[in-house]
Motif scaffolding. Sequence first.
Motif, PDB file in Angstrom:
ATOM      1  N   VAL A 117       0.838  -1.198   0.000  1.00 37.43           N
ATOM      2  CA  VAL A 117       0.000   0.000   0.000  1.00 37.43           C
ATOM      3  C   VAL A 117       0.880   1.258   0.000  1.00 37.43           C
ATOM      4  O   VAL A 117       0.608   2.219  -0.729  1.00 37.43           O
ATOM      5  N   ALA A 118       1.972   1.226   0.767  1.00 37.54           N
ATOM      6  CA  ALA A 118       2.899   2.367   0.768  1.00 37.54           C
ATOM      7  C   ALA A 118       3.491   2.561  -0.635  1.00 37.54           C
ATOM      8  O   ALA A 118       3.638   3.694  -1.109  1.00 37.54           O
ATOM      9  N   ALA A 119       3.805   1.454  -1.303  1.00 35.78           N
ATOM     10  CA  ALA A 119       4.349   1.552  -2.662  1.00 35.78           C
ATOM     11  C   ALA A 119       3.317   2.179  -3.595  1.00 35.78           C
ATOM     12  O   ALA A 119       3.659   3.000  -4.457  1.00 35.78           O
ATOM     13  N   LEU A 120       2.059   1.819  -3.415  1.00 33.62           N
ATOM     14  CA  LEU A 120       1.006   2.420  -4.241  1.00 33.62           C
ATOM     15  C   LEU A 120       0.934   3.927  -3.996  1.00 33.62           C
ATOM     16  O   LEU A 120       0.784   4.721  -4.938  1.00 33.62           O
ATOM     17  N   GLY A 121       1.065   4.326  -2.733  1.00 30.51           N
ATOM     18  CA  GLY A 121       1.085   5.753  -2.403  1.00 30.51           C
ATOM     19  C   GLY A 121       2.215   6.478  -3.123  1.00 30.51           C
ATOM     20  O   GLY A 121       2.011   7.511  -3.756  1.00 30.51           O
ATOM     21  N   GLU A 122       3.414   5.894  -3.041  1.00 26.81           N
ATOM     22  CA  GLU A 122       4.574   6.515  -3.705  1.00 26.81           C
ATOM     23  C   GLU A 122       4.396   6.537  -5.224  1.00 26.81           C
ATOM     24  O   GLU A 122       4.846   7.465  -5.894  1.00 26.81           O
ATOM     25  N   ALA A 123       3.741   5.504  -5.766  1.00 25.95           N
ATOM     26  CA  ALA A 123       3.570   5.432  -7.224  1.00 25.95           C
ATOM     27  C   ALA A 123       2.518   6.426  -7.708  1.00 25.95           C
ATOM     28  O   ALA A 123       2.587   6.906  -8.836  1.00 25.95           O
ATOM     29  N   ARG A 124       1.527   6.725  -6.856  1.00 24.39           N
ATOM     30  CA  ARG A 124       0.475   7.642  -7.300  1.00 24.39           C
ATOM     31  C   ARG A 124       0.792   9.097  -6.972  1.00 24.39           C
ATOM     32  O   ARG A 124       0.480   9.993  -7.740  1.00 24.39           O
ATOM     33  N   ARG A 125       1.417   9.331  -5.789  1.00 25.77           N
ATOM     34  CA  ARG A 125       1.609  10.715  -5.365  1.00 25.77           C
ATOM     35  C   ARG A 125       3.015  11.034  -4.901  1.00 25.77           C
ATOM     36  O   ARG A 125       3.287  12.165  -4.510  1.00 25.77           O
ATOM     37  N   GLY A 126       3.912  10.051  -4.855  1.00 28.44           N
ATOM     38  CA  GLY A 126       5.230  10.273  -4.269  1.00 28.44           C
ATOM     39  C   GLY A 126       6.355  10.182  -5.281  1.00 28.44           C
ATOM     40  O   GLY A 126       6.266  10.670  -6.412  1.00 28.44           O
ATOM     41  N   GLY A 127       7.419   9.506  -4.879  1.00 30.09           N
ATOM     42  CA  GLY A 127       8.657   9.460  -5.650  1.00 30.09           C
ATOM     43  C   GLY A 127       8.559   8.747  -6.980  1.00 30.09           C
ATOM     44  O   GLY A 127       9.454   8.872  -7.812  1.00 30.09           O
ATOM     45  N   ALA A 128       7.477   7.975  -7.179  1.00 32.06           N
ATOM     46  CA  ALA A 128       7.334   7.265  -8.457  1.00 32.06           C
ATOM     47  C   ALA A 128       6.101   7.742  -9.207  1.00 32.06           C
ATOM     48  O   ALA A 128       5.612   7.049 -10.099  1.00 32.06           O
ATOM     49  N   ALA A 129       5.594   8.939  -8.854  1.00 35.43           N
ATOM     50  CA  ALA A 129       4.405   9.461  -9.536  1.00 35.43           C
ATOM     51  C   ALA A 129       4.687   9.539 -11.033  1.00 35.43           C
ATOM     52  O   ALA A 129       5.747  10.000 -11.450  1.00 35.43           O
ATOM     53  N   GLY A 130       3.758   9.047 -11.835  1.00 41.03           N
ATOM     54  CA  GLY A 130       3.947   9.061 -13.281  1.00 41.03           C
ATOM     55  C   GLY A 130       4.616   7.803 -13.806  1.00 41.03           C
ATOM     56  O   GLY A 130       4.686   7.610 -15.015  1.00 41.03           O
ATOM     57  N   CYS A 131       5.114   6.945 -12.908  1.00 42.99           N
ATOM     58  CA  CYS A 131       5.734   5.701 -13.364  1.00 42.99           C
ATOM     59  C   CYS A 131       4.685   4.592 -13.414  1.00 42.99           C
ATOM     60  O   CYS A 131       3.798   4.532 -12.576  1.00 42.99           O
ATOM     61  N   ARG A 132       4.794   3.703 -14.389  1.00 46.99           N
ATOM     62  CA  ARG A 132       3.865   2.579 -14.462  1.00 46.99           C
ATOM     63  C   ARG A 132       4.320   1.433 -13.567  1.00 46.99           C
ATOM     64  O   ARG A 132       3.531   0.596 -13.170  1.00 46.99           O
ATOM     65  N   SER A 133       5.623   1.371 -13.278  1.00 51.65           N
ATOM     66  CA  SER A 133       6.107   0.307 -12.402  1.00 51.65           C
ATOM     67  C   SER A 133       7.145   0.868 -11.446  1.00 51.65           C
ATOM     68  O   SER A 133       7.881   1.795 -11.790  1.00 51.65           O
ATOM     69  N   ALA A 134       7.159   0.346 -10.242  1.00 52.12           N
ATOM     70  CA  ALA A 134       8.085   0.824  -9.218  1.00 52.12           C
ATOM     71  C   ALA A 134       8.221  -0.232  -8.133  1.00 52.12           C
ATOM     72  O   ALA A 134       7.302  -1.024  -7.915  1.00 52.12           O
ATOM     73  N   VAL A 135       9.370  -0.250  -7.503  1.00 54.56           N
ATOM     74  CA  VAL A 135       9.557  -1.082  -6.316  1.00 54.56           C
ATOM     75  C   VAL A 135       9.968  -0.153  -5.187  1.00 54.56           C
ATOM     76  O   VAL A 135      10.947   0.584  -5.316  1.00 54.56           O
ATOM     77  N   LEU A 136       9.182  -0.159  -4.104  1.00 58.04           N
ATOM     78  CA  LEU A 136       9.524   0.608  -2.907  1.00 58.04           C
ATOM     79  C   LEU A 136      10.090  -0.347  -1.874  1.00 58.04           C
ATOM     80  O   LEU A 136       9.422  -1.317  -1.492  1.00 58.04           O
ATOM     81  N   ILE A 137      11.320  -0.085  -1.446  1.00 54.56           N
ATOM     82  CA  ILE A 137      11.954  -0.912  -0.416  1.00 54.56           C
ATOM     83  C   ILE A 137      12.040  -0.080   0.849  1.00 54.56           C
ATOM     84  O   ILE A 137      12.627   0.999   0.839  1.00 54.56           O
TER      85      ILE A 137
END
Lengths: 304, 304
Positions: A117-137
């Motif tokens: 869920v945190a990764a989804l947050g970063e992908a939608r509004r955080g460090g990966a906003a605009g990316c289609r794929s991301a891995v949050l560690i």
Amino acid sequence: MTDYAIGIDIGGTTVKLGLFSADTGDLTEQWEIPTRREEKGRYILPDIASSLHDVLDRLSLPLSRIRGAGLGIPGPVLEGRIVNRGTNLGWGRFDVCAAFREQSGIPNIKAGNDANVAALGEARRGGAAGCRSAVLITLGTGIGAGIILNGQILSGANGAAGEIGHFHVRDGEPEACGCGRHGCLEQYASATGLVRLARRGGLNLPELTAKTVMDRAKAGDPICLSAVSEAAELLGDAMARIAAVVDPEVFLIGGGVSRAGDFFFSRIRSAYRARAFRSSLDTNIRPAELGPQAGIYGAAHLIL
Amino acid sequence: MTDYAIGIDIGGTTVKLGLFSADTGDLTEQWEIPTRREEKGRYILPDIASSLHDVLDRLSLPLSRIRGAGLGIPGPVLEGRIVNRGTNLGWGRFDVCAAFREQSGIPNIKAGNDANVAALGEARRGGAAGCRSAVLITLGTGIGAGIILNGQILSGANGAAGEIGHFHVRDGEPEACGCGRHGCLEQYASATGLVRLARRGGLNLPELTAKTVMDRAKAGDPICLSAVSEAAELLGDAMARIAAVVDPEVFLIGGGVSRAGDFFFSRIRSAYRARAFRSSLDTNIRPAELGPQAGIYGAAHLIL
């Protein structure tokens, strides 16, 4: 009139809650309550529902204006709703969405593992906003990874996608990991692991924290420098393997340790590049941006 | 009247082609042609188009009855259409779908990496039929993995998803892998790797094949037994890491070596279980079913 979505991040100590505008996705109100784990965690969901109703009453928001609530759970979540033990909340196996639906009166409830869920947050509004794929560690007490592919959380067939903290990285480790095995990545590269490495190197300060280890390493302390280098090396190597499996657009690293900046990131990047397959050599590796709010953002985005 | 889809699997030596019923997904006609790699592979696509037209003419099938054609490519494919070097066909970077559309006259062309396409075939009609997620690992000259999540191929941001052959698994390896590094998984656990391990152990037969190594291991030859055990150990360990990343419903193992049966699979399963995270301990590990036809099945399923 704007509708709202609720993002709820259930941690072992506190539950974070956020109210988000359904139009803009902006966070309009946030608060937290303690997580009461006693009696197998039976008070946790009722406490959340009651606190939520208090806030909605104060804001004069009727439930009809709430589009839904997302829950981030510290453990595996199957089919977006079944908690399957493995949380540190004392819970057994049950449908957490059905339970919270009943207690909150909100019809639309969704749930996911907290790292995901945190990764989804970063992908939608955080460090990966605009990316289609991301891995949050996230480097904390343990190591959790959340994987976003095609803009969606990857949960895995057993809710175990992203459980990279238990990558076997060292033979002959005498101490046991929380999982019972020996030599797991999180024994070295989590915040706790970093402290353990420094202690093993001979640094015996009371109340040693990962931040202290990082600060002393920056100042040139050889024990701490060696601990940070080893953690970064193992983490970069693990990330090269993750890239060889899912090949994400970007890696984000979160948790307090990630604030150490380029001192830490340059070591991770260099270890990553030494091991990554050529096509993925230049994958971006950068700090997560939402910090402890990533969970509530992501939980709300289960709904939005 | 039934429509058809074409599945095309382009290999370094031969191109396999199949005609599939769009109604039932059944293979109704299959054939192959040599892969002419000379002059930077410029004849490959025209040869395929010409062979395809010959067969369609013989069957009196007009192009209007062809719903589309899928291409399996031995290298990374970006956005389902861009070949990005890295094939052993001599090709540079170009839009393989646009090129084959023009040459074949078939409007609907899709492309994917061959390992990914084979995994799609196994997931739709082979050993993982009915599964929403699967990882197919093919042990051949190298090691390729195709990953299916939510019934769809995972390609990765750089077309490098599933490139597990280059997992670093051994320090101090003197020989270089095809990728230029030392100690990659495919140096040990591919068919070629198995032969290499047996030779390194001291077995000096001319024309040694992976099948010979496997057969001698079954008969109790200690050198071959040790080679098979090492390959299975490294493969099972790599699969535990893959499971910690994507947590698939099932692992399929393909390639000639996978016909060695339980002798090989029991060793892989045991190595996997020694390393896998507890939630994924019981993930199924079984042989792929479609053999060399997986590619044409999968390529047709890019369309179907």
